[in-house]
Design a protein around this motif. Structure first.
Motif, mmCIF file in Angstrom:
data_model
loop_
_atom_site.group_PDB
_atom_site.id
_atom_site.type_symbol
_atom_site.label_atom_id
_atom_site.label_comp_id
_atom_site.label_asym_id
_atom_site.label_seq_id
_atom_site.Cartn_x
_atom_site.Cartn_y
_atom_site.Cartn_z
ATOM 1 N N ASP A 28 -1.020 15.040 -29.804
ATOM 2 C CA ASP A 28 -0.072 13.951 -30.069
ATOM 3 C C ASP A 28 1.120 13.982 -29.105
ATOM 4 O O ASP A 28 1.864 14.959 -29.048
ATOM 5 C CB ASP A 28 0.431 14.081 -31.513
ATOM 6 C CG ASP A 28 1.195 12.844 -31.960
ATOM 7 O OD1 ASP A 28 0.769 12.269 -32.971
ATOM 8 O OD2 ASP A 28 2.194 12.483 -31.308
ATOM 9 N N ASN A 29 1.286 12.904 -28.361
ATOM 10 C CA ASN A 29 2.341 12.886 -27.341
ATOM 11 C C ASN A 29 3.753 12.874 -27.906
ATOM 12 O O ASN A 29 4.674 13.389 -27.282
ATOM 13 C CB ASN A 29 2.135 11.712 -26.394
ATOM 14 C CG ASN A 29 1.082 12.043 -25.354
ATOM 15 O OD1 ASN A 29 0.954 13.209 -24.956
ATOM 16 N ND2 ASN A 29 0.307 11.061 -24.947
ATOM 17 N N ARG A 54 5.179 16.231 -28.113
ATOM 18 C CA ARG A 54 5.400 16.906 -26.824
ATOM 19 C C ARG A 54 6.726 16.533 -26.177
ATOM 20 O O ARG A 54 7.063 17.047 -25.119
ATOM 21 C CB ARG A 54 4.283 16.538 -25.833
ATOM 22 C CG ARG A 54 3.000 17.145 -26.231
ATOM 23 C CD ARG A 54 1.853 16.901 -25.266
ATOM 24 N NE ARG A 54 0.720 17.564 -25.843
ATOM 25 C CZ ARG A 54 0.412 18.823 -25.599
ATOM 26 N NH1 ARG A 54 1.094 19.518 -24.714
ATOM 27 N NH2 ARG A 54 -0.599 19.388 -26.210
ATOM 28 N N ASP A 55 7.449 15.639 -26.808
ATOM 29 C CA ASP A 55 8.682 15.145 -26.221
ATOM 30 C C ASP A 55 9.684 16.282 -25.994
ATOM 31 O O ASP A 55 10.302 16.770 -26.943
ATOM 32 C CB ASP A 55 9.258 14.085 -27.185
ATOM 33 C CG ASP A 55 10.484 13.434 -26.594
ATOM 34 O OD1 ASP A 55 10.600 13.420 -25.347
ATOM 35 O OD2 ASP A 55 11.332 12.969 -27.369
#
Ligand code: PLP
Length: 479
Positions: free
Chosen positions: A227-228, A231-232
């Motif tokens: 899930d992007n 990754r923030d």
């Protein structure tokens, strides 16, 4: 007429000779990287597993029974060559001191004889009473040191059926620059494992009790890792045994056992994901006198069938008393196939691409030959596991856990003459009171460290088996 020259079907696998501090992927397209990157990534970007380019050779005096060196010296001798210049030596030594210091036995991983030529290697004297402490306690401070280097933060997400989560939560509690999230199936981990997770009060730890089963937890973790949004501004990874850092931390106790016995030993390893057994094989590549490795599996026997029949096929996992070994597609088998293939990633891709696509693959003789040369594997059924707990208790007074019992039952099928048989005692019996009581007729004694958890508050967040719910809780914790 041609004369067939009879050649042995296989020869032992020669140890790879490259730089042990540089890592390659079993799938061949992961580039070459250093230990800190391997530790923080877990899986290689090409979907493969990392291995060092070559095996370091241990100084022979380290293995001599007369050496004054202790367990901690073996950990140092194993880890430094695998880490090389990737982390400052002072950080490595501090991590080792901290990890080994968390165990409460003078020799850390003692061996105990239970029969003629049959020994237990006790790996349960750490904070959560299972062998996973040995490596997890090293990983936490090493990962913090790796993150310091690049001023990064790390979000670790892992699914557990019990032992991994307990060891991870306790090892990573308070770790610098790291948030640890563990998903367990609500009501389906043993009460002791539950307490070991739940009673940790640390802002960087999030225990999620998922209304579902272990497969639900695993599927959610897989989706969360991809899930992007998570990754923030941070790295995201897991702490399962595909991480080389964990395997490296499991090599020293094999050396310790050989040294305590003063010579060669055959190791019988209660096996789930094949991480521990692979660490034993790595010890052999590094020069330890390992006279044999037997992977002992429960009714979930895909690995044993692969070795013995050449057919690697995924079946539905069945629940057993040795719950930490209820694994149908052991992830670290890929490392062993890579070695058996002479480290050719093409052969690995062929096997595992087909396995992923079709759920079954037939291993060619070029692979089964070296695999059988290096390993034996045997599946032990539930009745034999229970009977073995009862027999060992009756004959020796030792109360063993169901995982260890699978190992002892497998050891008893091996010839008695030969090098000592050493069974890895992977957990303390007190972690699995119900199956122990069912087998021996009384509950295992409850160590003080476990009884002390009864009075502590619990920190658990209940969620449905729903990705969005998990994501919400995690984002609330990391920001
Ligand atoms: C994790 C575990 C195993 C299996 O180890 P693998 O490295 O996955 O093969 C065996 N016994 C116990 C008690 C465990 O917690």
């Amino acid at each position: 007429m041609t004369t067939l020259i009879s050649t042995p079907s296989s020869a032992p696998i020669p140890p790879a000779t490259g730089n042990p501090a540089r890592y390659v992927s079993t799938r061949g397209n992961g580039g070459v990287c250093a230990f800190d990157e391997v530790l923080l990534r877990g899986l290689a970007p090409d979907g493969g597993l990392y291995l060092p380019q070559g095996w370091p050779t241990l100084a022979p005096e380290l293995l001599s029974p007369n050496t004054p060196a202790g367990y901690i010296d073996l950990v140092r001798a194993v880890l430094h060559p695998f880490i090389g210049e990737a982390l400052p030596a002072s950080d490595i030594n501090q991590a080792i001191d901290q990890a080994v210091g968390s165990f409460n036995h003078a020799t850390v991983t003692p061996i105990k004889q239970i029969d003629d030529g049959l020994w237990l290697l006790e790996l349960f004297h750490g904070p959560t009473m299972a062998f996973k402490d040995c490596a997890m306690r090293l990983m936490a401070p090493l990962a913090s040191a790796a993150l310091k280097k690049t001023d990064d933060h790390l979000l670790l997400i892992t699914a557990t059926s019990g032992d991994t989560g307990a060891a991870a939560v306790r090892a990573f509690a308070g770790a610098d620059r790291i948030t640890m999230v563990v998903l367990h199936p609500k009501g389906r981990v043993s009460p002791v494992q539950y307490q070991q997770m739940a009673t940790v009060d640390a802002p960087n730890v999030l225990n999620l009790a998922v209304a579902g089963d272990f497969d639900d937890c695993q599927a959610m973790v897989k989706a969360l890792l991809a899930d992007n949004d998570l990754r923030d501004g941070r790295r995201v990874s897991s702490v399962n045994s595909i991480n080389w850092g964990r395997l490296a931390g499991q090599i020293p106790y094999y050396l310790h056992a050989c040294r305590s016995l003063g010579g060669p030993a055959r190791f019988i390893v209660p096996t789930g994901n094949f991480g521990d057994a692979f660490a034993g094989w790595a010890a052999k590549m590094m020069g330890a006198p390992v006279a044999g490795i037997t992977a002992a599996v429960n009714a979930n026997d895909a690995l044993a069938r692969a070795i013995n029949t050449g057919i690697y096929a995924r079946e539905k996992a069945v629940p057993t008393a040795s719950v930490s070994m209820d694994v149908q597609a052991p992830s670290n088998f890929e490392r062993m196939v890579f070695e058996a293939a002479g480290r050719q990633p093409g052969a690995v891709r062929e096997v595992f691409d087909r396995f992923t696509a079709e759920g079954t693959v037939t291993l060619p003789p070029a692979l089964t030959g070296p695999l059988r040369e290096e390993l034996t594997a045997i599946s032990i059924d539930e009745a034999t596991t229970a009977q073995t707990m009862a027999d060992v208790y009756r004959d020796t007074g030792e109360v063993i856990c169901p995982h260890t019992a699978v190992g002892v039952a497998a050891a008893k099928t091996l010839p008695r003459n030969g090098a000592p048989r050493v069974v890895l005692a992977t957990a303390h019996a007190a972690k699995f009171p119900d199956s122990v009581e069912a087998a021996i007729g009384m509950p295992p004694a409850r160590p003080d460290a476990i009884a002390a958890l009864d009075d502590l508050p619990e920190f658990i967040t209940d969620i449905p088996a729903d990705l969005a719910a998990a994501k919400r809780e995690i984002l609330a914790r990391v920001t």
